[in-house]
Write a protein that holds these residues in place. Sequence first.
Motif, PDB file in Angstrom:
ATOM      1  N   VAL A  36       1.105  15.187 -14.086  1.00 33.75           N
ATOM      2  CA  VAL A  36       1.398  15.877 -15.346  1.00 33.75           C
ATOM      3  C   VAL A  36       1.088  14.973 -16.533  1.00 33.75           C
ATOM      4  CG1 VAL A  36       3.205  17.011 -16.712  1.00 33.75           C
ATOM      5  CG2 VAL A  36       3.191  17.223 -14.208  1.00 33.75           C
ATOM      6  N   VAL A  37       0.292  15.512 -17.471  1.00 34.96           N
ATOM      7  CA  VAL A  37      -0.035  14.793 -18.695  1.00 34.96           C
ATOM      8  C   VAL A  37       1.057  15.040 -19.735  1.00 34.96           C
ATOM      9  CG1 VAL A  37      -1.691  14.626 -20.596  1.00 34.96           C
ATOM     10  CG2 VAL A  37      -2.509  14.920 -18.259  1.00 34.96           C
ATOM     11  N   ARG A  38       1.464  16.306 -19.869  1.00 36.17           N
ATOM     12  CA  ARG A  38       2.508  16.669 -20.833  1.00 36.17           C
ATOM     13  C   ARG A  38       2.946  18.115 -20.574  1.00 36.17           C
ATOM     14  NH1 ARG A  38      -2.239  17.015 -23.401  1.00 36.17           N
ATOM     15  NH2 ARG A  38      -2.764  18.964 -24.437  1.00 36.17           N
ATOM     16  N   ILE A  39       4.022  18.492 -21.237  1.00 34.84           N
ATOM     17  CA  ILE A  39       4.494  19.873 -21.246  1.00 34.84           C
ATOM     18  C   ILE A  39       4.167  20.410 -22.631  1.00 34.84           C
ATOM     19  CG2 ILE A  39       6.479  21.401 -21.021  1.00 34.84           C
ATOM     20  CD1 ILE A  39       5.751  19.742 -18.463  1.00 34.84           C
ATOM     21  N   ASP A  40       3.658  21.626 -22.692  1.00 29.04           N
ATOM     22  CA  ASP A  40       3.223  22.187 -23.969  1.00 29.04           C
ATOM     23  C   ASP A  40       3.637  23.646 -24.041  1.00 29.04           C
ATOM     24  OD1 ASP A  40       1.922  22.262 -26.445  1.00 29.04           O
ATOM     25  OD2 ASP A  40       0.050  21.450 -25.645  1.00 29.04           O
ATOM     26  N   ARG A  41       3.434  24.249 -25.188  1.00 27.11           N
ATOM     27  CA  ARG A  41       3.589  25.707 -25.297  1.00 27.11           C
ATOM     28  C   ARG A  41       2.389  26.346 -24.624  1.00 27.11           C
ATOM     29  NH1 ARG A  41       5.490  26.450 -31.564  1.00 27.11           N
ATOM     30  NH2 ARG A  41       7.400  25.253 -31.318  1.00 27.11           N
ATOM     31  N   SER A  42       2.612  27.495 -24.015  1.00 26.62           N
ATOM     32  CA  SER A  42       1.492  28.148 -23.335  1.00 26.62           C
ATOM     33  C   SER A  42       0.642  28.928 -24.326  1.00 26.62           C
ATOM     34  CB  SER A  42       2.002  29.073 -22.232  1.00 26.62           C
ATOM     35  OG  SER A  42       2.734  30.137 -22.778  1.00 26.62           O
ATOM     36  N   HIS A  43      -0.590  29.179 -23.903  1.00 27.05           N
ATOM     37  CA  HIS A  43      -1.551  29.950 -24.679  1.00 27.05           C
ATOM     38  C   HIS A  43      -2.021  31.118 -23.821  1.00 27.05           C
ATOM     39  CE1 HIS A  43      -1.630  26.756 -27.650  1.00 27.05           C
ATOM     40  NE2 HIS A  43      -1.763  25.894 -26.650  1.00 27.05           N
ATOM     41  N   PRO A  44      -2.529  32.171 -24.435  1.00 31.60           N
ATOM     42  CA  PRO A  44      -2.932  33.355 -23.666  1.00 31.60           C
ATOM     43  C   PRO A  44      -3.941  33.089 -22.553  1.00 31.60           C
ATOM     44  CG  PRO A  44      -2.901  33.860 -26.001  1.00 31.60           C
ATOM     45  CD  PRO A  44      -2.666  32.377 -25.876  1.00 31.60           C
ATOM     46  N   ASP A  45      -4.828  32.111 -22.727  1.00 33.12           N
ATOM     47  CA  ASP A  45      -5.855  31.868 -21.714  1.00 33.12           C
ATOM     48  C   ASP A  45      -5.440  30.823 -20.675  1.00 33.12           C
ATOM     49  OD1 ASP A  45      -5.921  29.879 -23.634  1.00 33.12           O
ATOM     50  OD2 ASP A  45      -8.078  29.575 -23.499  1.00 33.12           O
ATOM     51  N   ASP A  46      -4.186  30.375 -20.695  1.00 28.12           N
ATOM     52  CA  ASP A  46      -3.705  29.411 -19.702  1.00 28.12           C
ATOM     53  C   ASP A  46      -3.640  30.048 -18.322  1.00 28.12           C
ATOM     54  OD1 ASP A  46      -3.476  27.512 -21.672  1.00 28.12           O
ATOM     55  OD2 ASP A  46      -1.291  27.606 -21.799  1.00 28.12           O
ATOM     56  N   LEU A  47      -3.731  29.192 -17.330  1.00 25.85           N
ATOM     57  CA  LEU A  47      -3.725  29.606 -15.929  1.00 25.85           C
ATOM     58  C   LEU A  47      -2.382  30.223 -15.541  1.00 25.85           C
ATOM     59  CD1 LEU A  47      -5.000  29.441 -13.038  1.00 25.85           C
ATOM     60  CD2 LEU A  47      -4.065  27.134 -12.922  1.00 25.85           C
ATOM     61  N   GLU A  48      -2.427  31.413 -14.943  1.00 30.98           N
ATOM     62  CA  GLU A  48      -1.262  32.055 -14.351  1.00 30.98           C
ATOM     63  C   GLU A  48      -1.568  32.218 -12.870  1.00 30.98           C
ATOM     64  OE1 GLU A  48       0.400  35.583 -16.230  1.00 30.98           O
ATOM     65  OE2 GLU A  48      -0.770  35.107 -18.024  1.00 30.98           O
ATOM     66  N   LEU A  49      -0.704  31.713 -12.033  1.00 34.96           N
ATOM     67  CA  LEU A  49      -0.944  31.760 -10.600  1.00 34.96           C
ATOM     68  C   LEU A  49      -0.036  32.799  -9.968  1.00 34.96           C
ATOM     69  CD1 LEU A  49      -2.775  30.397  -8.568  1.00 34.96           C
ATOM     70  CD2 LEU A  49      -0.984  28.738  -8.175  1.00 34.96           C
ATOM     71  N   GLU A  50      -0.616  33.959  -9.638  1.00 32.34           N
ATOM     72  CA  GLU A  50       0.157  35.074  -9.083  1.00 32.34           C
ATOM     73  C   GLU A  50       0.899  34.691  -7.810  1.00 32.34           C
ATOM     74  OE1 GLU A  50      -2.113  38.627  -8.618  1.00 32.34           O
ATOM     75  OE2 GLU A  50      -2.900  38.519 -10.662  1.00 32.34           O
ATOM     76  N   GLY A  51       0.335  33.786  -7.021  1.00 30.04           N
ATOM     77  CA  GLY A  51       0.957  33.374  -5.774  1.00 30.04           C
ATOM     78  C   GLY A  51       2.303  32.690  -5.960  1.00 30.04           C
ATOM     79  N   LEU A  52       2.590  32.213  -7.171  1.00 32.28           N
ATOM     80  CA  LEU A  52       3.876  31.586  -7.451  1.00 32.28           C
ATOM     81  C   LEU A  52       4.935  32.614  -7.825  1.00 32.28           C
ATOM     82  CD1 LEU A  52       2.810  28.437  -9.530  1.00 32.28           C
ATOM     83  CD2 LEU A  52       3.249  28.611  -7.077  1.00 32.28           C
ATOM     84  N   GLY A  53       4.517  33.830  -8.122  1.00 34.55           N
ATOM     85  CA  GLY A  53       5.457  34.875  -8.522  1.00 34.55           C
ATOM     86  C   GLY A  53       5.185  35.319  -9.950  1.00 34.55           C
ATOM     87  N   ALA A  54       5.918  36.343 -10.358  1.00 34.32           N
ATOM     88  CA  ALA A  54       5.746  36.901 -11.700  1.00 34.32           C
ATOM     89  C   ALA A  54       6.493  36.059 -12.733  1.00 34.32           C
ATOM     90  CB  ALA A  54       6.262  38.334 -11.739  1.00 34.32           C
ATOM     91  N   LEU A  55       5.815  35.766 -13.811  1.00 33.56           N
ATOM     92  CA  LEU A  55       6.437  35.041 -14.913  1.00 33.56           C
ATOM     93  C   LEU A  55       7.406  35.949 -15.659  1.00 33.56           C
ATOM     94  CD1 LEU A  55       3.225  33.316 -16.272  1.00 33.56           C
ATOM     95  CD2 LEU A  55       5.212  32.113 -15.362  1.00 33.56           C
ATOM     96  N   LYS A  56       8.508  35.384 -16.116  1.00 28.32           N
ATOM     97  CA  LYS A  56       9.436  36.130 -16.970  1.00 28.32           C
ATOM     98  C   LYS A  56       8.961  36.072 -18.416  1.00 28.32           C
ATOM     99  CE  LYS A  56      13.712  35.607 -14.381  1.00 28.32           C
ATOM    100  NZ  LYS A  56      15.068  35.032 -14.406  1.00 28.32           N
ATOM    101  N   ARG A  57       8.671  34.867 -18.887  1.00 27.75           N
ATOM    102  CA  ARG A  57       8.200  34.667 -20.254  1.00 27.75           C
ATOM    103  C   ARG A  57       6.863  33.931 -20.276  1.00 27.75           C
ATOM    104  NH1 ARG A  57      13.125  33.408 -19.475  1.00 27.75           N
ATOM    105  NH2 ARG A  57      12.771  31.177 -19.391  1.00 27.75           N
ATOM    106  N   GLY A  58       6.768  32.902 -19.472  1.00 31.46           N
ATOM    107  CA  GLY A  58       5.535  32.121 -19.429  1.00 31.46           C
ATOM    108  C   GLY A  58       5.251  31.390 -20.718  1.00 31.46           C
ATOM    109  N   ASN A  59       6.311  30.945 -21.401  1.00 32.25           N
ATOM    110  CA  ASN A  59       6.109  30.325 -22.707  1.00 32.25           C
ATOM    111  C   ASN A  59       5.916  28.812 -22.662  1.00 32.25           C
ATOM    112  OD1 ASN A  59       8.726  29.865 -21.945  1.00 32.25           O
ATOM    113  ND2 ASN A  59       9.650  30.423 -23.897  1.00 32.25           N
TER     114      ASN A  59
END
Length: 136
Positions: A36-59
Amino acid sequence: MIYDDYAEDPAQEQNEVDILFFEVGDIVYGTDASQVVRIDRSHPDDLELEGLGALKRGNRAIVFDIPAELVPEGEHSEAHLKVDTIRGVRPVPIMDLRRLPPTAGAAPYAVGVFLDQERPVMLIDLVETLNAQGRH
């Protein structure tokens, strides 16, 4: 990162590894904090991995380096994985981590498990999440 019963010399391995714990939906996952380099706010084009489950907020997003051999010339060398919550980093005894056997049929990014207070936590390789999305 994960204890391997077949390692040539386990005495040379470190005693603990720092694990970053995070949530996707109601599920807790872990990853080697050294990725991990850092924790940041998410952006619309960030990776979402369906195999991990559905995001609640993904922020939130876990930002990690992409190995140079996987980065096409002129493209970003960092990737962002959307998550819901960052729980923190803590050292975990390496003897408490277990690699998943190939016969488990788990996704390639699921590299092992950690039994955290009687609840299993899936350990994720962040770089392999890119391969699962075809972003390598």
